[in-house]
Write an enzyme that holds these catalytic residues in place. Sequence first.
Site, PDB file in Angstrom:
ATOM      1  N   SER A   1       0.895  -1.106  -0.035  1.00 31.82           N
ATOM      2  CA  SER A   1      -0.037   0.122   0.140  1.00 31.82           C
ATOM      3  C   SER A   1       0.820   1.294   0.097  1.00 31.82           C
ATOM      4  O   SER A   1       1.117   1.941   0.952  1.00 31.82           O
ATOM      5  CB  SER A   1      -0.854  -0.004   1.220  1.00 31.82           C
TER       6      SER A   1
ATOM      7  N   HIS B   1      -3.187  -6.169   2.763  1.00 31.14           N
ATOM      8  CA  HIS B   1      -2.396  -7.181   3.165  1.00 31.14           C
ATOM      9  C   HIS B   1      -3.162  -8.633   3.318  1.00 31.14           C
ATOM     10  O   HIS B   1      -2.335  -9.515   3.866  1.00 31.14           O
ATOM     11  CB  HIS B   1      -1.545  -6.971   4.402  1.00 31.14           C
TER      12      HIS B   1
ATOM     13  N   GLN C   1      -6.294  -1.668   7.214  1.00 34.22           N
ATOM     14  CA  GLN C   1      -5.280  -2.659   6.920  1.00 34.22           C
ATOM     15  C   GLN C   1      -4.797  -3.151   8.027  1.00 34.22           C
ATOM     16  O   GLN C   1      -4.189  -4.326   8.249  1.00 34.22           O
ATOM     17  CB  GLN C   1      -4.202  -1.602   6.373  1.00 34.22           C
ATOM     18  N   GLU C   2      -4.435  -2.356   9.225  1.00 32.78           N
ATOM     19  CA  GLU C   2      -3.797  -2.966  10.258  1.00 32.78           C
ATOM     20  C   GLU C   2      -4.509  -2.891  11.804  1.00 32.78           C
ATOM     21  O   GLU C   2      -4.832  -1.545  12.070  1.00 32.78           O
ATOM     22  CB  GLU C   2      -2.372  -2.410  10.447  1.00 32.78           C
TER      23      GLU C   2
ATOM     24  N   GLU D   1       1.582  -9.609   7.148  1.00 31.92           N
ATOM     25  CA  GLU D   1       2.361  -9.177   8.093  1.00 31.92           C
ATOM     26  C   GLU D   1       2.428 -10.147   9.402  1.00 31.92           C
ATOM     27  O   GLU D   1       2.740  -9.744  10.720  1.00 31.92           O
ATOM     28  CB  GLU D   1       2.204  -7.905   8.608  1.00 31.92           C
TER      29      GLU D   1
ATOM     30  N   ASP E   1      -3.782   1.316  11.679  1.00 25.59           N
ATOM     31  CA  ASP E   1      -3.450   1.709  10.395  1.00 25.59           C
ATOM     32  C   ASP E   1      -4.533   1.340   9.521  1.00 25.59           C
ATOM     33  O   ASP E   1      -4.486   0.372   8.443  1.00 25.59           O
ATOM     34  CB  ASP E   1      -1.919   1.131  10.161  1.00 25.59           C
TER      35      ASP E   1
ATOM     36  N   GLU F   1      -2.744   5.630  12.311  1.00 27.55           N
ATOM     37  CA  GLU F   1      -1.894   5.779  11.412  1.00 27.55           C
ATOM     38  C   GLU F   1      -2.730   6.042  10.233  1.00 27.55           C
ATOM     39  O   GLU F   1      -3.481   5.129   9.799  1.00 27.55           O
ATOM     40  CB  GLU F   1      -0.872   4.769  11.305  1.00 27.55           C
TER      41      GLU F   1
ATOM     42  N   ASP G   1       1.834   8.373   7.273  1.00 31.44           N
ATOM     43  CA  ASP G   1       2.483   7.476   6.602  1.00 31.44           C
ATOM     44  C   ASP G   1       2.530   7.948   5.134  1.00 31.44           C
ATOM     45  O   ASP G   1       3.528   8.616   4.649  1.00 31.44           O
ATOM     46  CB  ASP G   1       2.174   6.014   6.544  1.00 31.44           C
TER      47      ASP G   1
ATOM     48  N   LYS H   1       9.994   4.926   6.902  1.00 36.66           N
ATOM     49  CA  LYS H   1      10.246   3.869   6.137  1.00 36.66           C
ATOM     50  C   LYS H   1      11.198   4.309   5.378  1.00 36.66           C
ATOM     51  O   LYS H   1      11.093   5.078   4.474  1.00 36.66           O
ATOM     52  CB  LYS H   1       9.129   3.393   5.526  1.00 36.66           C
TER      53      LYS H   1
ATOM     54  N   HIS I   1       8.915  -1.331   9.339  1.00 37.47           N
ATOM     55  CA  HIS I   1       8.943  -2.223   8.284  1.00 37.47           C
ATOM     56  C   HIS I   1       8.101  -1.850   7.008  1.00 37.47           C
ATOM     57  O   HIS I   1       7.306  -0.784   7.109  1.00 37.47           O
ATOM     58  CB  HIS I   1       8.591  -3.614   8.794  1.00 37.47           C
ATOM     59  N   ARG I   2       8.112  -2.749   6.050  1.00 35.85           N
ATOM     60  CA  ARG I   2       7.484  -2.691   4.925  1.00 35.85           C
ATOM     61  C   ARG I   2       6.565  -4.182   4.850  1.00 35.85           C
ATOM     62  O   ARG I   2       6.995  -4.956   5.568  1.00 35.85           O
ATOM     63  CB  ARG I   2       8.072  -2.722   3.682  1.00 35.85           C
ATOM     64  N   SER I   3       5.499  -4.119   4.313  1.00 36.54           N
ATOM     65  CA  SER I   3       4.705  -5.345   4.307  1.00 36.54           C
ATOM     66  C   SER I   3       5.571  -6.700   3.540  1.00 36.54           C
ATOM     67  O   SER I   3       5.460  -7.784   3.888  1.00 36.54           O
ATOM     68  CB  SER I   3       3.465  -5.151   3.619  1.00 36.54           C
TER      69      SER I   3
ATOM     70  N   LYS J   1       7.076  -0.403  14.480  1.00 41.14           N
ATOM     71  CA  LYS J   1       6.092  -1.064  13.827  1.00 41.14           C
ATOM     72  C   LYS J   1       6.627  -2.213  13.201  1.00 41.14           C
ATOM     73  O   LYS J   1       7.099  -1.806  12.297  1.00 41.14           O
ATOM     74  CB  LYS J   1       4.858  -0.477  13.567  1.00 41.14           C
TER      75      LYS J   1
HETATM   76  P1  PGA Z   1       3.107  -1.543   3.027  1.00 41.73           P
HETATM   77  O1  PGA Z   1       2.418  -1.197   4.248  1.00 41.73           O
HETATM   78  O2  PGA Z   1       4.401  -1.628   3.497  1.00 41.73           O
HETATM   79  O3  PGA Z   1       2.298  -2.064   2.063  1.00 41.73           O
HETATM   80  O4  PGA Z   1       2.964  -0.068   2.682  1.00 41.73           O
HETATM   81  C1  PGA Z   1       2.695  -0.740   5.778  1.00 41.73           C
HETATM   82  C2  PGA Z   1       1.809   0.496   5.882  1.00 41.73           C
HETATM   83  O5  PGA Z   1       1.267   0.952   5.380  1.00 41.73           O
HETATM   84  O6  PGA Z   1       2.241   0.838   7.180  1.00 41.73           O
HETATM   85 ZN    ZN Z   2       0.810   2.839   6.984  1.00 44.86          ZN
END
Ligand code: PGA
Ligand code: ZN
Length: 419
Positions: free
Chosen positions: A40, A153, A161-162, A203, A240, A283, A310, A335, A363-365, A386
């Site tokens: 994402s 994800h 997403q999270e 993740e 998130d 987030e 983000d 990131k 991190h990244r996904s 995270k």
């Molecule tokens: P991504 O997801 O690494 O797929 O961008 C992580 C996030 O959105 O924080």
């Molecule tokens: Zn994010």
Amino acid sequence: MIENVTGRQVLDSRGNPTVEVDVVLSDGSRGRAAVPSGASTGTHEAVELRDGDPARFHGREVRRAVAAVNGEIAAAVTGLDAEDQARVDRTMTELDGTPGKSRLGANAILGVSLATVKAAAQAHRQPLYRYVGGVGARLLPVPMMNIVNGGAHADNPLDFQEFMIAPVGAPTFFEAVRMGAEVFHTLKKSLAGAGHNTNVGDEGGFAPHFATADEALEFVLRAIEDTGYKPGTDISICLDPAASEFFSAGRYRYAGEDRDRTVAEQVDYLETLLARYPISSLEDPMAEDDIDGWQQLTRRTGDRVQLVGDDVFCTDAERLRAGIEGGYANAILVKLNQIGTLTETLATVDAAHKAGYRVVMSHRSGETEDTTIADLAVAVGCGQIKTGSLSRSDRTAKYNQLIRIEEELGDTARYAGRG
Ligand code: PGA
Ligand code: ZN
């Protein structure tokens, strides 16, 4: 002095190729770094160079980025002092010559940037967190553990997403990991008991067939309580939504609920969730292009909840400045591959801290066994990281590295806790 630079392709946690780089110095010191990859991604991220040849790795191969590492970049940085990280990074950025690092690829440049700092740390016989952060680097971050995955994800209807848990009340980092892992296992049992599947997403968090955020939040809240922890006091919840992913034409589209929310309704909805659950951090609750929404939410809730940008900031000091001046968000997700060099990342962290914005290392996904972000979180003393759930080695590798760092620091280590 940098003597040798070697790039290669390795696999990331989703089975896609990514760039790995080895840097060798003239004294024999070595550094190795592998570059992560998002799903994402923000529109304004530095460019991840992919070959696009459908006949190989479904177009996702990174042979051109690796060729840039082994060719132009190696030629330009060989002979440079590895301790002069800013010079190494500037050399690559100037060599690339584009604002988004699109010619050589941010994946090529970041691999060399991180392998260089690791080699320099080894030359100094210092662990990475101390080489970058100095003798004062002893703050262990609160982990935000992503135990329910949705959005881009996971293969479920969940729009957010999270869904993360943050053991803010733990006395040490290790105890935070223990608490998180216990809740993770309680959640697994309760999901199975309710007839949900317990497969995990990208993740490492569970990805049951939930359709609404409330459903996920109720399960998470109960898992915290059933494990014996006090929600909000021992463990808080962080979300998130990654809202850029479901925002278009001025509306937030909730596919799982089959309804839209206007910007004002989105802000109201988030406030409802804040009132109902012990949420300490949001987030990307608003989309990267919805600055007006970001400002509304920040005015209404910024004094009581962490609002992490983000996609809206993309680890870019310039974009962060717009947030600081425009009064939106109060924290930034960091990131490395969104911006592409260590030097620029550290500058962004610095700008955030100076403005009173909190920083969450991330991190990244798509990840690898590389644990650089664990050391960097301690180096910059940001107090939060995270890095996914309590399963899958690409996620737990970072927690395990932080456990080792805490052990090494002994009784000088401090756990960030509630901050
Ligand atoms: P991504 O997801 O690494 O797929 O961008 C992580 C996030 O959105 O924080
Ligand atoms: Zn994010």
